[in-house]
Motif scaffolding. Structure first.
Motif, mmCIF file in Angstrom:
data_model
loop_
_atom_site.group_PDB
_atom_site.id
_atom_site.type_symbol
_atom_site.label_atom_id
_atom_site.label_comp_id
_atom_site.label_asym_id
_atom_site.label_seq_id
_atom_site.Cartn_x
_atom_site.Cartn_y
_atom_site.Cartn_z
ATOM 1 N N GLU A 156 0.841 -1.193 0.000
ATOM 2 C CA GLU A 156 0.000 0.000 0.000
ATOM 3 C C GLU A 156 0.882 1.250 0.000
ATOM 4 O O GLU A 156 1.683 1.460 0.917
ATOM 5 C CB GLU A 156 -0.915 0.021 1.233
ATOM 6 N N ALA A 157 0.732 2.047 -1.031
ATOM 7 C CA ALA A 157 1.403 3.347 -1.104
ATOM 8 C C ALA A 157 0.337 4.429 -1.010
ATOM 9 O O ALA A 157 -0.663 4.386 -1.724
ATOM 10 C CB ALA A 157 2.182 3.474 -2.414
ATOM 11 N N MET A 158 0.537 5.399 -0.113
ATOM 12 C CA MET A 158 -0.473 6.446 0.106
ATOM 13 C C MET A 158 0.238 7.775 0.326
ATOM 14 O O MET A 158 1.200 7.845 1.104
ATOM 15 C CB MET A 158 -1.339 6.102 1.320
ATOM 16 N N GLY A 159 -0.221 8.802 -0.363
ATOM 17 C CA GLY A 159 0.421 10.103 -0.253
ATOM 18 C C GLY A 159 -0.572 11.217 0.002
ATOM 19 O O GLY A 159 -1.709 11.187 -0.489
ATOM 20 N N VAL A 160 -0.136 12.234 0.764
ATOM 21 C CA VAL A 160 -0.947 13.422 1.027
ATOM 22 C C VAL A 160 -0.735 14.417 -0.109
ATOM 23 O O VAL A 160 0.393 14.833 -0.376
ATOM 24 C CB VAL A 160 -0.557 14.067 2.377
ATOM 25 N N ILE A 161 -1.819 14.794 -0.776
ATOM 26 C CA ILE A 161 -1.704 15.744 -1.887
ATOM 27 C C ILE A 161 -2.215 17.131 -1.490
ATOM 28 O O ILE A 161 -1.962 18.111 -2.198
ATOM 29 C CB ILE A 161 -2.467 15.248 -3.130
ATOM 30 N N ASN A 162 -2.926 17.206 -0.355
ATOM 31 C CA ASN A 162 -3.404 18.517 0.094
ATOM 32 C C ASN A 162 -3.766 18.423 1.571
ATOM 33 O O ASN A 162 -4.305 17.420 2.046
ATOM 34 C CB ASN A 162 -4.630 18.957 -0.716
#
Length: 580
Positions: free
Chosen positions: A201-207
């Motif tokens: 699982e890869a998860m990133g904050v974009i805002n």
């Protein structure tokens, strides 16, 4: 036709109204060539459509029933209802190509490659006469419970029990390495089934949140089941083992500022060990496949307050967050000593109860050091499930009521972390045990792509309440949908959308207010007195190829950290599951 006359038919093996056309229609559904010819002679010719019968074979049946001359409208309606009950709509149960699920919708054998819901035992039935091969048979009566109150045209389980178990493939359809299938078959013949699964699982904050950036976590799982009936002739017994490795850095704490809700499923409670022991328990099916008992080391969320639908989402897998935070509710992969008993009183109901040792969720992070666990009490859960099947397409529903009592005495949340000067202002404080209540419901609203219980679209909702006096998150509510076949040519893909609300215990909030107003720090992880937060999660799971599931994710968290001091966070990510 009345419910009483149908049951008379069940008891005596004949229809109470011996009209020739009704009798001919009934025997025609048995697909006996001679009777089919008689039925066709009795009724006017009608278009035919293919229909899958119980065995999965294709036969012809009337698409509509035309009443013979002189038949009353009431009898014509009754006849049409009989035709409607002949079976599911053929287009709805048409199976996708190359699926490992057999025509009946029921796996032909217990397989470690299927994430079978724990309420469905996975050992051999222990009785060749058993109706079910995975599920239990009804123990008190072969009739229905609450479903008997439904209108007859809605209740698909009225005339007979149904065999569909509630399960979902762990990684799409099939296996990544089909060359191992001969070995699987050989081992299975000797009572051993296995699976090896990767989940990343890869998860990133974009805002919003605390900072932007991407985080990655993964899980490697090895599961082996031993059917002792095949291995040693010990009827009804099986042994289940599961070992895993987890690694990575989760996005919740550092990038979002959230410490209650894990925004990635694959995180926590497994320790930095190569092989974390999760399951090691025995199972016995007894009383002619009417009772199931498990005992050993297991997680409660393998058994209680869970479902394959919940575990298709990142945030709620393997149980609602409000339960996973409770120390007594050992959440996967945290295992504890315990036992569970399950039975089905009627066709459409199930009851299970258990007793489990309680220790801190952080105790024994490797899963192997059993002596390091400090038992603090006993967890006593009980759960009732109503499972109706609705309309001719057998749309399953699962309605679960659960309660658990943890005998451990926990400190009053209002006094945790309070300086001595503020404890008097906090009022009377006392330790107390913890009670947990939950309702979880889902209902299939359309069927597409086969007869298994994941072949279709569900609406779902739930509510959880914990004793506010001694818990951090006292309430949670969620609602959403899980739809398969949104794209007509992709019947095994699945779209999921869920909204969840989390409410901080009022006792914890009052304690934080006292500290905040007195000028004391609430700690580095808490920006202000906490109240509630909200999460919207959406995914689209793509059955990319045999053994590979690719699942893009979107999450939006309102009030991270349960305060207004951190901007709402938008996250995007990708989950990949591969099944060897």
């Amino acid at each position: 036709m009345t419910r009483q006359t149908r049951r008379a038919h069940d008891r005596h093996g004949r229809h109470p109204f011996p009209h020739a056309c009704r009798w001919l229609l009934a025997v025609s559904t048995m697909a006996l060539p001679a009777h089919r010819a008689l039925a066709q002679a009795a009724l006017p010719a009608a278009p035919t459509v293919p229909s899958l019968v119980t065995s999965g074979a294709v036969s012809a049946m009337p698409a509509t029933a035309v009443a013979p001359e002189g038949m009353t409208s009431e009898r014509q309606i009754s006849l049409n209802l009989d035709v409607e009950r002949l079976g599911p709509t053929p287009a709805a149960i048409r199976r996708p190509p190359n699926t490992p699920i057999p025509p009946s919708g029921v796996p032909t054998y217990p397989s470690a490659g299927l994430a079978t819901m724990s309420v469905a035992p996975v050992s051999s039935p222990g009785d060749n006469r058993a109706f079910h091969k995975i599920e239990l048979d009804a123990i008190l009566t072969h009739h229905e419970g609450p479903s008997g109150l439904l209108p007859e045209w809605i209740d698909a389980q009225h005339d007979t029990d149904l065999e569909d178990p509630y399960y979902v493939p762990t990684a799409g359809s099939g296996h990544l390495v089909p060359q191992l299938n001969p070995l699987r078959k050989k081992l299975l013949d000797h009572g051993v089934s296995f699976a090896f699964t990767y989940k990343g699982e890869a998860m990133g904050v974009i805002n919003g949140g605390v900072e932007r950036g991407m985080s990655y976590v993964h899980e490697l799982t090895a599961q082996v089941n031993f059917d002792l009936e095949k291995m040693a002739g010990i009827t009804g017994w099986s042994v289940h083992t599961l070992v895993m490795e987890r690694a990575g850095h989760a996005v919740s704490h550092d990038r979002v500022g959230e410490y209650y809700v894990n925004l990635q499923e694959v995180y926590g409670l497994s320790g930095n060990v190569v092989a974390h022991l999760v399951d090691f328990y025995a199972e016995k099916k007894m009383l002619d496949n009417h009772l199931d008992i498990t005992f050993g080391r297991m997680a409660l969320t393998h058994v209680f307050a869970t479902s394959p639908l919940l575990c298709s989402f990142m945030v709620t897998c393997s149980a609602p967050v409000a339960l996973k935070l409770d120390p007594g509710f050992s959440v996967y992969p945290k295992a504890t000593w315990g036992s569970r008993i399950r039975l089905r009183p009627t066709r459409d109901t199930a009851i299970q109860l258990g007793a489990y040792s309680v220790s801190a969720l952080t105790d024994n992070p490797s899963g192997w050091a059993w002596g390091s666990e400090k038992a603090t009490g006993l967890m006593l859960p009980v759960e009732f499930t109503w499972q109706p099947f609705l309309t001719r397409n057998r749309l399953p529903g699962h309605y679960v009521l659960g309660y658990a009592h943890d005998t451990t005495r926990y400190p009053d949340q209002i006094g945790i972390g309070l300086p001595p000067a503020l404890r008097t202002a906090a009022g009377h404080q006392r330790s107390a045990p913890m009670d947990m209540f939950w309702f979880e419901g889902d209902q299939m609203v359309y069927r597409r792509g086969g007869r298994n219980q994941m072949a279709g679209g569900y609406l779902m909702a739930g509510y959880i309440h914990n004793t506010p006096h001694v818990t951090s998150i006292s309430d949670e509510a969620y609602g959403g949908l899980s739809f398969a076949g949104v794209i007509p040519s992709r019947v095994t893909d699945r779209l999921g959308i869920m909204y969840s609300w989390y409410h901080v215990s009022h006792r914890k909030e009052e304690g934080q207010i006292l500290r905040y107003e007195a000028g004391y720090s609430l700690g580095t992880a808490v920006r202000a007195p906490q109240t509630d937060s909200h999460i919207i999660e959406a995914y689209y799971a793509i059955d990319a190829m045999p053994g590979i599931l690719v699942q893009p994710e979107f999450e939006y968290m309102i009030r991270p950290g349960e305060t207004k001091h951190i901007p709402n966070a938008a996250l995007v990510g990708l989950k990949v599951i591969a099944n060897l």
